[in-house]
Design an enzyme around this catalytic site. Structure first.
Site, PDB file in Angstrom:
ATOM      1  N   ASP A 151       0.827  -1.129  -0.096  1.00 41.98           N
ATOM      2  CA  ASP A 151      -0.140  -0.035  -0.067  1.00 41.98           C
ATOM      3  C   ASP A 151       0.803   1.126  -0.113  1.00 41.98           C
ATOM      4  O   ASP A 151       0.572   2.208  -0.619  1.00 41.98           O
ATOM      5  CB  ASP A 151      -0.996   0.116   1.176  1.00 41.98           C
ATOM      6  CG  ASP A 151      -2.179  -0.683   1.038  1.00 41.98           C
ATOM      7  OD1 ASP A 151      -2.410  -1.100  -0.249  1.00 41.98           O
ATOM      8  OD2 ASP A 151      -2.576  -1.390   2.008  1.00 41.98           O
ATOM      9  N   TYR A 402     -12.730  -1.271  -3.881  1.00 42.73           N
ATOM     10  CA  TYR A 402     -13.076  -0.121  -3.477  1.00 42.73           C
ATOM     11  C   TYR A 402     -14.265   0.425  -4.245  1.00 42.73           C
ATOM     12  O   TYR A 402     -14.317   0.204  -5.466  1.00 42.73           O
ATOM     13  CB  TYR A 402     -11.884   0.877  -3.326  1.00 42.73           C
ATOM     14  CG  TYR A 402     -11.058   0.604  -2.144  1.00 42.73           C
ATOM     15  CD1 TYR A 402     -10.949  -0.299  -1.368  1.00 42.73           C
ATOM     16  CD2 TYR A 402     -10.242   1.765  -1.744  1.00 42.73           C
ATOM     17  CE1 TYR A 402     -10.092  -0.612  -0.306  1.00 42.73           C
ATOM     18  CE2 TYR A 402      -9.423   1.584  -0.666  1.00 42.73           C
ATOM     19  CZ  TYR A 402      -9.203   0.357  -0.142  1.00 42.73           C
ATOM     20  OH  TYR A 402      -8.583   0.393   1.022  1.00 42.73           O
TER      21      TYR A 402
END
Length: 469
Positions: A151, A402
């Protein structure tokens, strides 16, 4: 003819040819000069192009991938008049969702130069909509794509490209160095927020029209992070929410008010037992509504609503139609956190309409697969699990990821209301598939009050790629 005569003849011919060539060159120079003089003369008469729009379009082929490098409208003698996005209208009444864009970036990336990226989101000015995304400083099907499941790294950057286009080095604009980000337009310029740095001391860099205007230092030194979707601009002020603290326990949450990229006010939420991450925010009648991710303990989504002075209200979506992932099966809701199967989560969104709510969610309750939109006519305030409409977006057998909200202002659409829209990230690669990389494509939909379709619009890339074998 003797030898001397031959030499004289050949020399004469060469001389004649040289003279002719010289005359031709002189003629070319004269013609070029005359052409330039004519063009210069035309430029001295602005009335010829007064109030006209000239469109220049440059296209090229790169690795057999068609890329539109630029499509720029230049108004002769005029500039684009800045406006202020009011944000005072209510959300448009809608009956469903029409597909707006699909970039197919993973499919195209098997052959073309396409960024490895995640966390895409969309934001619109009064002139255009753009896709923003966090790159990994690498291209698909290239050795630097190895390990991009991570990430946070110093190679991640926020970039943007025209909506619907596959993000490549040839159509994308650098915005900020960032592993967490947000962006929005106030009618006069783009505000970008890019967070980068170490987990125990990250900094958010604010830019307005590409120039650094302010910074926000991590106040808890525990992974400062922001929305991963658009911020909200109302009457020249822009608003965002940030989180600092544990992802599995009580953290700290702050609202920020900015003008032209400068922070003019901030407050910390008093929200014990609440968990706010990766909020999806939108304007509605001059206020900001954010629907967020509870990564700590809830199957339903928390919300915060606030006015332009940052006076706020907080709660959880009451509906028994739960919006997070992983989550419990639909059942009895709660206007506080629904604690069953509430650990971890995924970024998502909802749109409030009075007591009702449009809920976007994965079809799977345990993995990021499928996507659907559900209309619960009393779900903002009531705890039952009944709903009156469902629209399929991604089939249960296909990957999603997402999702987040964005809006189109009346200044863009010409409507008298704010159009609600949403995007869905379609994650491919690690950790679920046999690749060395993690990336995604995206689709988007906008609310309409006319006919719509239920279907599946998946990523559709055939994996693994050559680099993975």
């Amino acid at each position: 003819m003797n030898t001397n005569q031959r030499i004289i003849t050949i020399g004469t011919i060469c001389l004649i040819v040289g003279i002719i060539s010289l005359l031709l060159q002189i003629g070319n120079i004269i013609l070029l000069w005359m052409s330039h003089s004519i063009q210069t003369g035309e430029k001295s008469h602005p009335k010829v192009c007064n109030q006209s729009v000239i469109t220049y379009e440059n296209n090229t082929w790169v690795n057999q991938t068609y890329v539109n490098i630029s499509n720029t409208n230049i108004a002769a003698g005029q500039g684009v008049t800045p406006i202020i996005l009011a944000g005072n209208s209510s959300l448009c009444p809608i009956s469903g969702w029409a597909i707006y864009s699909k970039d197919n970036s993973i499919r195209i990336g098997s052959k073309g130069d396409i960024f490895v990226m995640r966390e895409p989101f969309i934001s619109c000015s009064h002139l255009e909509c753009r896709t923003f995304f966090l790159t990994q400083g690498a291209l698909l099907n290239d050795r630097h794509s190895n390990g991009t499941v991570k990430d946070r790294s110093p190679y991640r950057t926020l970039m943007s490209c025209p909506i619907g286009e596959a993000p490549s080095p040839y159509n994308s604009r650098f915005e900020s160095v960032a592993w967490s980000a947000s962006a929005c337009h106030d009618g006069m310029g783009w505000l970008t927020i890019g967070i980068s740095g170490p987990d125990n001391g990250a900094v958010a860099v604010l830019k307005y029209n590409g120039i650094i205007t302010d910074t926000i230092k991590s106040w808890r030194n525990k992974i400062l992070r922001t929305q991963e979707s658009e911020c909200v601009c109302i009457n020249g002020s822009c608003f965002t929410i940030m989180t600092d603290g544990p992802s599995n326990g009580q953290a700290s949450y702050k609202l920020f008010k900015m003008e032209k990229g400068k922070i003019i006010k901030s407050i910390e939420l008093d929200a014990p037992n609440y968990h706010y991450e990766e909020c999806s925010c939108y304007p509605d009648t001059g206020k900001v509504v954010c629907v967020c991710r509870d990564n700590w303990h809830a199957s339903n989504r928390p919300w915060v609503s606030f006015d332009q002075n940052l006076d706020y209200q907080i709660g959880y979506i009451c509906s028994g139609v739960f919006g997070d992932n992983p989550r419990s099966n639909d059942g009895k809701g709660n206007c506080g956190p629904v604690l069953s199967n509430g650990a971890n989560g995924v970024k998502g969104f909802s749109f409030r309409y009075g007591n009702g709510v449009w809920i976007g969610r994965t079809k799977s309750i345990s993995s990021r697969r499928g996507f659907e939109m559900i209309w619960d006519p009393n779900g903002w305030t009531e705890t039952d699990s009944s709903f009156s409409m469902k629209q399929d977006i991604i089939a249960l057998t296909d990957w999603s990821g997402y999702s987040g909200s964005f809006v189109q202002h009346p200044e863009l659409t010409g409507m008298n209301c704010i159009r609600p829209c949403f995007w869905v990230e379609l994650i491919r690669g690690q950790p679920k598939e046999s690749t060395i990389w993690t990336s995604g494509s995206s689709i988007s939909f906008c609310g309409v009050n006319s006919g719509t379709a239920s279907w599946s619009w998946p990523d559709g890339a055939d994996l693994p790629f050559t680099i993975d074998k």
